[in-house]
Design a protein around this motif. Structure first.
Motif, mmCIF file in Angstrom:
data_model
loop_
_atom_site.group_PDB
_atom_site.id
_atom_site.type_symbol
_atom_site.label_atom_id
_atom_site.label_comp_id
_atom_site.label_asym_id
_atom_site.label_seq_id
_atom_site.Cartn_x
_atom_site.Cartn_y
_atom_site.Cartn_z
ATOM 1 N N ALA A 78 11.531 9.583 -17.225
ATOM 2 C CA ALA A 78 12.141 9.785 -15.913
ATOM 3 C C ALA A 78 11.078 9.993 -14.840
ATOM 4 O O ALA A 78 11.151 9.431 -13.744
ATOM 5 N N VAL A 79 10.066 10.790 -15.144
ATOM 6 C CA VAL A 79 8.986 11.050 -14.183
ATOM 7 C C VAL A 79 8.274 9.751 -13.828
ATOM 8 O O VAL A 79 8.001 9.457 -12.655
ATOM 9 N N SER A 80 7.969 8.951 -14.839
ATOM 10 C CA SER A 80 7.272 7.691 -14.601
ATOM 11 C C SER A 80 8.117 6.745 -13.757
ATOM 12 O O SER A 80 7.611 6.103 -12.819
ATOM 13 N N LYS A 81 9.396 6.695 -14.078
ATOM 14 C CA LYS A 81 10.269 5.748 -13.381
ATOM 15 C C LYS A 81 10.471 6.137 -11.921
ATOM 16 O O LYS A 81 10.376 5.293 -11.013
ATOM 17 N N VAL A 82 10.764 7.419 -11.661
ATOM 18 C CA VAL A 82 11.004 7.832 -10.273
ATOM 19 C C VAL A 82 9.716 7.803 -9.470
ATOM 20 O O VAL A 82 9.744 7.564 -8.253
ATOM 21 N N PHE A 83 8.574 8.023 -10.115
ATOM 22 C CA PHE A 83 7.291 7.931 -9.404
ATOM 23 C C PHE A 83 7.072 6.503 -8.913
ATOM 24 O O PHE A 83 6.705 6.274 -7.747
ATOM 25 N N ASP A 84 7.269 5.515 -9.820
ATOM 26 C CA ASP A 84 7.113 4.118 -9.416
ATOM 27 C C ASP A 84 8.098 3.759 -8.304
ATOM 28 O O ASP A 84 7.750 3.030 -7.367
ATOM 29 N N ILE A 127 9.570 5.806 -6.012
ATOM 30 C CA ILE A 127 9.291 6.445 -4.723
ATOM 31 C C ILE A 127 8.026 5.866 -4.092
ATOM 32 O O ILE A 127 7.936 5.702 -2.867
ATOM 33 N N VAL A 128 7.027 5.500 -4.923
ATOM 34 C CA VAL A 128 5.810 4.875 -4.391
ATOM 35 C C VAL A 128 6.139 3.513 -3.785
ATOM 36 O O VAL A 128 5.594 3.129 -2.734
ATOM 37 N N GLN A 129 7.053 2.790 -4.421
ATOM 38 C CA GLN A 129 7.479 1.501 -3.885
ATOM 39 C C GLN A 129 8.143 1.667 -2.518
ATOM 40 O O GLN A 129 7.903 0.878 -1.593
ATOM 41 N N LYS A 130 8.976 2.714 -2.387
ATOM 42 C CA LYS A 130 9.621 2.968 -1.097
ATOM 43 C C LYS A 130 8.600 3.381 -0.038
ATOM 44 O O LYS A 130 8.723 3.023 1.133
ATOM 45 N N LEU A 131 7.592 4.139 -0.466
ATOM 46 C CA LEU A 131 6.566 4.560 0.497
ATOM 47 C C LEU A 131 5.743 3.374 0.974
ATOM 48 O O LEU A 131 5.289 3.339 2.126
ATOM 49 N N GLN A 132 5.527 2.391 0.091
ATOM 50 C CA GLN A 132 4.763 1.212 0.499
ATOM 51 C C GLN A 132 5.494 0.415 1.575
ATOM 52 O O GLN A 132 4.862 -0.264 2.388
ATOM 53 N N TYR A 181 17.283 9.884 -1.849
ATOM 54 C CA TYR A 181 16.623 10.171 -3.126
ATOM 55 C C TYR A 181 15.741 11.413 -3.033
ATOM 56 O O TYR A 181 14.734 11.528 -3.731
ATOM 57 N N LYS A 182 16.124 12.341 -2.156
ATOM 58 C CA LYS A 182 15.300 13.543 -2.007
ATOM 59 C C LYS A 182 15.317 14.415 -3.257
ATOM 60 O O LYS A 182 14.413 15.235 -3.456
ATOM 61 N N TYR A 183 16.340 14.220 -4.131
ATOM 62 C CA TYR A 183 16.367 15.025 -5.363
ATOM 63 C C TYR A 183 15.203 14.667 -6.280
ATOM 64 O O TYR A 183 14.763 15.489 -7.093
ATOM 65 N N ILE A 184 14.679 13.444 -6.133
ATOM 66 C CA ILE A 184 13.523 13.048 -6.944
ATOM 67 C C ILE A 184 12.360 14.011 -6.711
ATOM 68 O O ILE A 184 11.666 14.414 -7.654
ATOM 69 N N ILE A 185 12.159 14.396 -5.446
ATOM 70 C CA ILE A 185 11.060 15.313 -5.120
ATOM 71 C C ILE A 185 11.288 16.676 -5.786
ATOM 72 O O ILE A 185 10.351 17.264 -6.349
ATOM 73 N N SER A 186 12.528 17.156 -5.741
ATOM 74 C CA SER A 186 12.834 18.435 -6.385
ATOM 75 C C SER A 186 12.620 18.346 -7.894
ATOM 76 O O SER A 186 12.086 19.281 -8.517
ATOM 77 N N VAL A 205 2.781 12.240 -5.374
ATOM 78 C CA VAL A 205 3.744 11.676 -4.420
ATOM 79 C C VAL A 205 3.530 12.274 -3.039
ATOM 80 O O VAL A 205 3.545 11.569 -2.020
ATOM 81 N N ARG A 206 3.344 13.577 -2.995
ATOM 82 C CA ARG A 206 3.108 14.266 -1.719
ATOM 83 C C ARG A 206 1.871 13.708 -1.021
ATOM 84 O O ARG A 206 1.878 13.406 0.180
ATOM 85 N N ALA A 207 0.781 13.568 -1.797
ATOM 86 C CA ALA A 207 -0.461 13.049 -1.225
ATOM 87 C C ALA A 207 -0.290 11.600 -0.774
ATOM 88 O O ALA A 207 -0.822 11.198 0.278
ATOM 89 N N ALA A 208 0.471 10.817 -1.550
ATOM 90 C CA ALA A 208 0.696 9.416 -1.177
ATOM 91 C C ALA A 208 1.483 9.319 0.120
ATOM 92 O O ALA A 208 1.178 8.482 0.990
ATOM 93 N N TYR A 209 2.488 10.181 0.283
ATOM 94 C CA TYR A 209 3.278 10.163 1.518
ATOM 95 C C TYR A 209 2.429 10.590 2.711
ATOM 96 O O TYR A 209 2.486 9.970 3.786
#
Length: 703
Positions: free
Chosen positions: A222-228, A230-235, A255-260, A273-277
């Motif tokens: 789950a961590v790997s999937k939501v990381f990919d 959210i990074v895609q959305k940030l791009q 998808y703010k629950y992903i951060i929580s 994720v925080r640093a990427a944003y």
């Protein structure tokens, strides 16, 4: 009864007649003695008689006066009769009584049988009661066991529900797309992970050994999937022409629950994720503001240079620099004009550079400054609220905006040292103040320190430019500034417009420090004005020069505000005093003999003991001279005023004051002549007061 009456008569003072006297009533009771008389006891008789005297029957007997023996015999006779009647009735009812006796005997037999039956029932009921008591105890025991089993079942069911990993959940976490259903499944997984980590009973259970490896695999997946994801959305934020606010509100916040989830179950990935944003938004916003600033710089209209000071002589500035700029832009150095509109449009949308550029529009820097900071406020407000809702922390905003702040600071630091537009600087100070109020009303504190820093940068620069204007007046070269023209000087017009502009901008703020600086500027311009006036050879021209400049300054200051102020009052007093001097100078030029005589001799008494009394010969030339040319002199005065004063209304006011003063002088002369011996001979030569008044009114109609 006779004996009773006799006794009552013999004892009249004793007991009243309604009191019962038992002895009187019984009379002489003779008790026959018989063999049993010895066995009869009369003890207690008196008490019984006392008790019976309140009985109605006894009282009735006694009241009738019947003797006891007779009454007793009557009673016995009645009893005998009743007894005989009763026996007869009994004999008549003997058959019924026999039948009743038989019925009673039968009933008694039936009741005996019922008694035996009920006794058997009682024994059985006692046995049943004992059985019921036993059953009740068993029921209570079973109820307690059932309750305990239900509690155990609920705990066990919750435990099983919290610890098991349904296949459906595994499929969604591993193979499902990140959508609303995935978010709900992620929430369920989070609860299971918290359950196995926090509950001490679970850690000792054997079921955990089977489930924990699977839960860990799901967590990692789950961590790997939501990381990919959210990074895609940030791009997507980095793509050109992307509307960042819409992407944040319509996509990321879903998808703010992903951060929580990441913050609770994978802090390292959450920090990534925080640093990427932060990195993404820092670069994107910095690029946006840099591009916007570059576009705004093409729209900038240069207003002032280091030579555009109040006391600088116009011919000393570069001819080439003047030639490149329209004349109308130079007037904005000191005059406010329509530049005040920037404060009225403080909350209007930011400029769109390519539209303004297409229209070939240019703007003073304060307009660009407001537009830039309007964009900054709106962007900062949106980003601050998003960070608070998406990441749950406000501090991330300052890390994101470190880049945009640096870009704006770089631009501002390049503009500010080359800004010599004091009006523009003061407008920017007021813009910052208004922006602080707007952010306060929004309850967004993220720009407080930045706006304070900008304000702190603007004030010293304004003070420096203001001091340059002040120094230009104090160190002005009077010979270069002087022009042989008594009309308002361009330096005074600059000063008046500059002062009026600052007054107008600060009318609602009441800045004491600014008022003090403006007073210093007023003192410097006063000193320069006096120096310029002294360059005229004739006193009259000096006065005309001062009047023209004071009148122009007052007119310009009145446009800034009707209330005036200390500066306006100062110039009004100066105008008043110089008007009086000009009136005297003008009258002395045309009626010097008349004025000298009135001032020196008119107040003397012709009949007094003066060494040299006023004579007819002394006043004769004055009267004849005035009578011959007074109209022509007034016409010359009118022409002189018209040509001397640039403000027609001011000139006419001065002319009227001069004619009024002339009338006063001539009235005093007429009064003096009337007191002289032989003065009546001049009546034909004296001009009537009404004639002079008519001329004054004629010139007054030109207003």
């Amino acid at each position: 009864m006779a004996e009773v009456a006799a006794n009552n008569a013999n004892h009249p003072c004793e007991t009243p007649k309604n009191v019962f006297d038992f002895g009187a009533f019984v009379g002489d009771l003779i008790v026959e003695e018989d063999a049993s008389s010895d066995d009869i006891s009369l003890e207690g008789l008196q008490e019984e008689l006392e008790e019976c005297k309140n009985d109605d029957v006894v009282a009735n007997i006694l009241s009738k006066g019947i003797k006891l023996r007779e009454y007793t015999k009557g009673v016995e006779h009645n009893l005998r009769k009743v007894e005989l009647d009763s026996i007869q009735d009994y004999i008549k009812e003997s058959d019924n009584l026999v039948s009743l006796h038989d019925q009673i005997r039968d009933c008694d037999s039936i009741l005996s049988q019922m008694e035996t039956l009920l006794s058997g029932f009682q024994v059985e009921i006692g046995s049943i009661s004992s059985d019921i008591k036993i059953l009740q105890e068993k029921s209570m025991d079973m109820g307690l066991k059932l309750k305990n089993r239900k509690v155990a079942e609920s705990k066990l069911a919750k435990f099983v529900e919290d610890i098991i990993v349904p296949p459906r959940m595994v499929d969604i976490i591993v193979d499902g797309e990140v959508n609303d259903e995935y978010m709900r499944t992620l929430d369920i997984l989070s609860k299971k992970l918290k359950f196995v980590d926090t509950d001490p009973m679970v850690k000792d259970s054997k079921a955990l050994k089977d489930v924990q490896p699977e839960l860990e695999k799901l967590r990692q997946k789950a961590v790997s999937k939501v990381f990919d994801f959210i990074v895609q959305k940030l791009q997507a934020l980095r793509k050109p022409k992307t509307n960042i606010q819409i992407l944040q509100q319509n996509v990321l916040l879903k998808y703010k629950y992903i951060i929580s989830f990441l913050k609770e179950h994978s802090k390292e990935v959450h920090l990534e994720v925080r640093a990427a944003y932060i990195d993404t938004m820092n670069k994107v916003l910095s690029a946006h503001f840099r591009a916007y600033i570059q576009a705004l710089e093409k729209l900038q209209l240069d207003i002032a240079t280091s030579n555009d000071l109040i006391g600088v002589e116009t011919r000393s500035t570069s001819l080439f620099s003047r030639g490149r700029e329209p004349l109308k832009n130079r007037s904005a150095v000191f005059a406010l004009g329509e530049r005040l509109n920037v404060l009225k449009e403080i909350d209007q949308p930011a400029l769109i550079p390519h539209i303004a550029e297409a229209s070939s529009l240019k703007y003073p820097y304060e307009v660009l400054f407001r537009s830039l900071h309007k964009l900054l406020m709106d962007t900062a407000t949106s980003e601050y609220l998003f960070c608070d809702e998406f990441f749950g922390e406000e501090s991330i905003f300052y890390e994101i905006f470190a880049g945009p702040f640096a870009v704006i600071d770089e631009h501002f630091n390049s503009i500010l040292p080359n800004c010599y537009d004091a009006i523009g600087l003061m407008l920017m100070i007021r813009i910052v103040h208004q922006h602080q109020l707007i952010m306060s009303r929004r309850r967004i504190p993220c720009l407080d320190s930045y706006l304070d820093k900008v304000n702190i940068s603007l004030w010293p620069r304004f003070k420096m430019v203001f001091d340059m204007h002040l120094s230009s007046l104090r160190n002005a070269n009077v010979k270069l500034l002087w022009e042989d023209d008594s009309h308002p000087h361009y330096v005074m017009r600059r000063y008046a417009e500059f002062t009026a502009s600052l007054i107008h901008i600060n009318v609602e703020y009441g800045d004491g420090q600014l008022e003090l600086n403006m007073e210093r500027l007023r003192m410097a311009v006063d000193e320069l004005l006096m120096k310029l006036a002294k360059m005229f050879s004739k006193p009259k021209l000096q006065i005309v020069f001062l009047i023209n400049n004071c009148d122009m300054t007052i007119a310009v200051l009145k446009e800034a505000g009707p209330e005036g102020g200390k500066i306006q009052q100062h110039f009004e007093e100066m105008l008043k005093s110089n008007t009086g001097l000009f009136v005297e100078e003008l009258l002395m030029e045309h009626f010097s003999d008349l004025i000298k005589f009135v001032k020196t001799r008119a107040s003397e008494d012709p009949n007094g003991s003066n060494e040299r009394p006023i004579s007819v010969s002394e006043v004769e030339p004055i009267v004849k001279d005035f009578g011959s040319r007074w109209k022509g002199a007034i016409e010359l005065m009118h022409k002189d005023v018209i040509t001397s004063f640039s403000n027609f209304l001011c000139g006419m006011e001065i002319l009227r004051a001069a004619l009024t003063q002339l009338l006063l002088y001539y009235t005093r002369l007429s009064d003096c002549i009337k007191r002289i011996n032989g003065g009546a001979a001049f009546n034909k030569d004296l001009v009537s007061i009404s004639s002079i008044m008519y001329e004054i009114r004629k010139y007054s109609r030109t207003f």
